[in-house]
Design a protein around this motif. Structure first.
Motif, mmCIF file in Angstrom:
data_model
loop_
_atom_site.group_PDB
_atom_site.id
_atom_site.type_symbol
_atom_site.label_atom_id
_atom_site.label_comp_id
_atom_site.label_asym_id
_atom_site.label_seq_id
_atom_site.Cartn_x
_atom_site.Cartn_y
_atom_site.Cartn_z
ATOM 1 N N GLY A 1 0.813 -1.205 0.000
ATOM 2 C CA GLY A 1 0.000 0.000 0.000
ATOM 3 C C GLY A 1 0.849 1.258 0.000
ATOM 4 O O GLY A 1 0.525 2.244 -0.674
ATOM 5 N N ARG A 2 1.962 1.225 0.719
ATOM 6 C CA ARG A 2 2.850 2.388 0.753
ATOM 7 C C ARG A 2 3.550 2.581 -0.593
ATOM 8 O O ARG A 2 3.784 3.720 -1.014
ATOM 9 C CB ARG A 2 3.870 2.221 1.878
ATOM 10 C CG ARG A 2 3.255 2.393 3.264
ATOM 11 C CD ARG A 2 4.248 2.105 4.371
ATOM 12 N NE ARG A 2 3.617 2.247 5.682
ATOM 13 C CZ ARG A 2 4.218 1.941 6.829
ATOM 14 N NH1 ARG A 2 5.462 1.476 6.828
ATOM 15 N NH2 ARG A 2 3.577 2.101 7.969
ATOM 16 N N VAL A 3 3.883 1.474 -1.248
ATOM 17 C CA VAL A 3 4.454 1.583 -2.592
ATOM 18 C C VAL A 3 3.446 2.254 -3.522
ATOM 19 O O VAL A 3 3.779 3.190 -4.262
ATOM 20 C CB VAL A 3 4.830 0.185 -3.135
ATOM 21 C CG1 VAL A 3 5.214 0.274 -4.609
ATOM 22 C CG2 VAL A 3 5.982 -0.405 -2.333
ATOM 23 N N ARG A 4 2.205 1.785 -3.464
ATOM 24 C CA ARG A 4 1.144 2.370 -4.310
ATOM 25 C C ARG A 4 0.966 3.848 -4.001
ATOM 26 O O ARG A 4 0.900 4.682 -4.910
ATOM 27 C CB ARG A 4 -0.161 1.616 -4.052
ATOM 28 C CG ARG A 4 -1.379 2.169 -4.806
ATOM 29 C CD ARG A 4 -2.667 1.719 -4.136
ATOM 30 N NE ARG A 4 -2.693 2.131 -2.741
ATOM 31 C CZ ARG A 4 -3.397 1.510 -1.790
ATOM 32 N NH1 ARG A 4 -4.131 0.464 -2.078
ATOM 33 N NH2 ARG A 4 -3.369 1.957 -0.542
ATOM 34 N N ASP A 5 0.894 4.210 -2.723
ATOM 35 C CA ASP A 5 0.667 5.609 -2.342
ATOM 36 C C ASP A 5 1.825 6.502 -2.779
ATOM 37 O O ASP A 5 1.612 7.659 -3.170
ATOM 38 C CB ASP A 5 0.466 5.710 -0.829
ATOM 39 C CG ASP A 5 -0.821 5.032 -0.362
ATOM 40 O OD1 ASP A 5 -1.674 4.733 -1.218
ATOM 41 O OD2 ASP A 5 -0.951 4.787 0.853
ATOM 42 N N SER A 6 3.042 5.963 -2.714
ATOM 43 C CA SER A 6 4.211 6.751 -3.125
ATOM 44 C C SER A 6 4.181 7.036 -4.619
ATOM 45 O O SER A 6 4.544 8.125 -5.065
ATOM 46 C CB SER A 6 5.501 6.012 -2.748
ATOM 47 O OG SER A 6 5.632 5.921 -1.343
ATOM 48 N N ILE A 7 3.748 6.036 -5.394
ATOM 49 C CA ILE A 7 3.637 6.227 -6.840
ATOM 50 C C ILE A 7 2.588 7.295 -7.145
ATOM 51 O O ILE A 7 2.814 8.208 -7.953
ATOM 52 C CB ILE A 7 3.254 4.908 -7.536
ATOM 53 C CG1 ILE A 7 4.416 3.912 -7.466
ATOM 54 C CG2 ILE A 7 2.847 5.156 -8.984
ATOM 55 C CD1 ILE A 7 5.596 4.283 -8.330
ATOM 56 N N ILE A 8 1.446 7.207 -6.489
ATOM 57 C CA ILE A 8 0.369 8.181 -6.727
ATOM 58 C C ILE A 8 0.846 9.582 -6.339
ATOM 59 O O ILE A 8 0.604 10.565 -7.057
ATOM 60 C CB ILE A 8 -0.882 7.793 -5.922
ATOM 61 C CG1 ILE A 8 -1.484 6.488 -6.474
ATOM 62 C CG2 ILE A 8 -1.916 8.910 -5.978
ATOM 63 C CD1 ILE A 8 -2.628 5.935 -5.644
ATOM 64 N N GLN A 9 1.528 9.669 -5.188
ATOM 65 C CA GLN A 9 2.025 10.964 -4.724
ATOM 66 C C GLN A 9 3.007 11.576 -5.711
ATOM 67 O O GLN A 9 2.963 12.763 -6.011
ATOM 68 C CB GLN A 9 2.675 10.808 -3.358
ATOM 69 C CG GLN A 9 3.110 12.121 -2.713
ATOM 70 C CD GLN A 9 3.700 11.898 -1.337
ATOM 71 O OE1 GLN A 9 4.528 11.019 -1.133
ATOM 72 N NE2 GLN A 9 3.242 12.691 -0.367
ATOM 73 N N ARG A 10 3.877 10.731 -6.254
ATOM 74 C CA ARG A 10 4.862 11.238 -7.210
ATOM 75 C C ARG A 10 4.187 11.710 -8.487
ATOM 76 O O ARG A 10 4.549 12.739 -9.057
ATOM 77 C CB ARG A 10 5.886 10.135 -7.544
ATOM 78 C CG ARG A 10 6.747 10.454 -8.746
ATOM 79 C CD ARG A 10 8.012 9.642 -8.790
ATOM 80 N NE ARG A 10 8.921 10.059 -7.736
ATOM 81 C CZ ARG A 10 10.256 9.921 -7.802
ATOM 82 N NH1 ARG A 10 10.792 9.384 -8.872
ATOM 83 N NH2 ARG A 10 11.024 10.318 -6.827
#
Length: 217
Positions: free
Chosen positions: A204-213
């Motif tokens: 989930g943190r990987v996904r959120d980091s991608i979205i944030q970027r």
């Protein structure tokens, strides 16, 4: 019996071509030249051809009619779709794997993660080493489930997402190592629910980091 060496060479070619794709030496959209690859890998064309068929089956190569095979351009939508499926499968795999991975293997993986962190919170670590440890960790967990089909699906999905991971978010290496160690600790303790939660949190943190970027202005 005579096909065993050919199969071994095909797997060797597969790993080497995959490495060329993941490191960007073969670029998305580039047409694959079977003869040239055979020369680069110092192998005959038969195992190279077999390896290319394997990569096509995993969706990393696309057939372009008479033009041959092309390195797949992974779109962010493809990445997110694959990651969503991983979020469904890998926490369940971690839950089942809890208590089933040998202590020696867990210690080895944990030690490798600690070594990466020692290289300056992971930021100066060799990306090939990081990817190797990441592949070994997720692969070990998938294999511990005892379902070869599930393991194969997870590995294929991971390769699809790795093509994006390697080009992005180097700043997440340290966090990733710590998240991985939390997963290993839960599996070693035989705590399936905590292992599943730690895996879900990591992905989930990987996904959120991608979205944030992607949404960063």
């Amino acid at each position: 019996m005579l096909r065993v060496p050919d199969k071994r060479l095909a797997l060797q070619a597969y790993e080497q071509i995959l490495e060329l794709i993941l490191t960007g030496k073969l670029q998305p959209g580039e047409l694959v030249n079977e003869r040239r690859l055979a020369e680069i890998l110092a192998l005959s064309r038969t195992p190279v051809r077999d390896a290319l068929l394997m990569l096509e089956g995993e969706g990393l190569l696309l057939r372009q009619g008479s033009r041959g095979l092309q390195i797949r351009q992974v779109r962010i939508e493809d990445y997110m779709d694959a990651l969503q499926i991983r979020l469904m499968l890998e926490p369940a795999a971690a839950r089942i794997a809890a208590g089933k991975v040998a202590g020696e293997r867990l210690s080895q993986l944990t030690g490798q993660l600690q070594s990466i962190l020692a290289e300056g919170d992971g930021k100066r670590a060799d990306r090939a080493v990081v990817r190797e440890v990441d592949e070994a960790l997720h692969g070990t967990i998938a294999d511990a489930v005892g379902n070869p089909q599930l393991s194969s699906i997870i590995r294929t999905l991971r390769r699809q997402t790795l093509m994006f991971d390697l080009r992005s978010m180097p700043e997440r290496l340290g966090d990733t190592c710590r998240e991985h160690m939390a997963i290993l600790a839960a599996i070693g303790a035989g705590d399936g629910e905590t292992a599943a939660a730690a895996m879900a949190s990591h992905l989930g943190r990987v996904r959120d980091s991608i979205i944030q970027r992607l949404t960063r202005t």
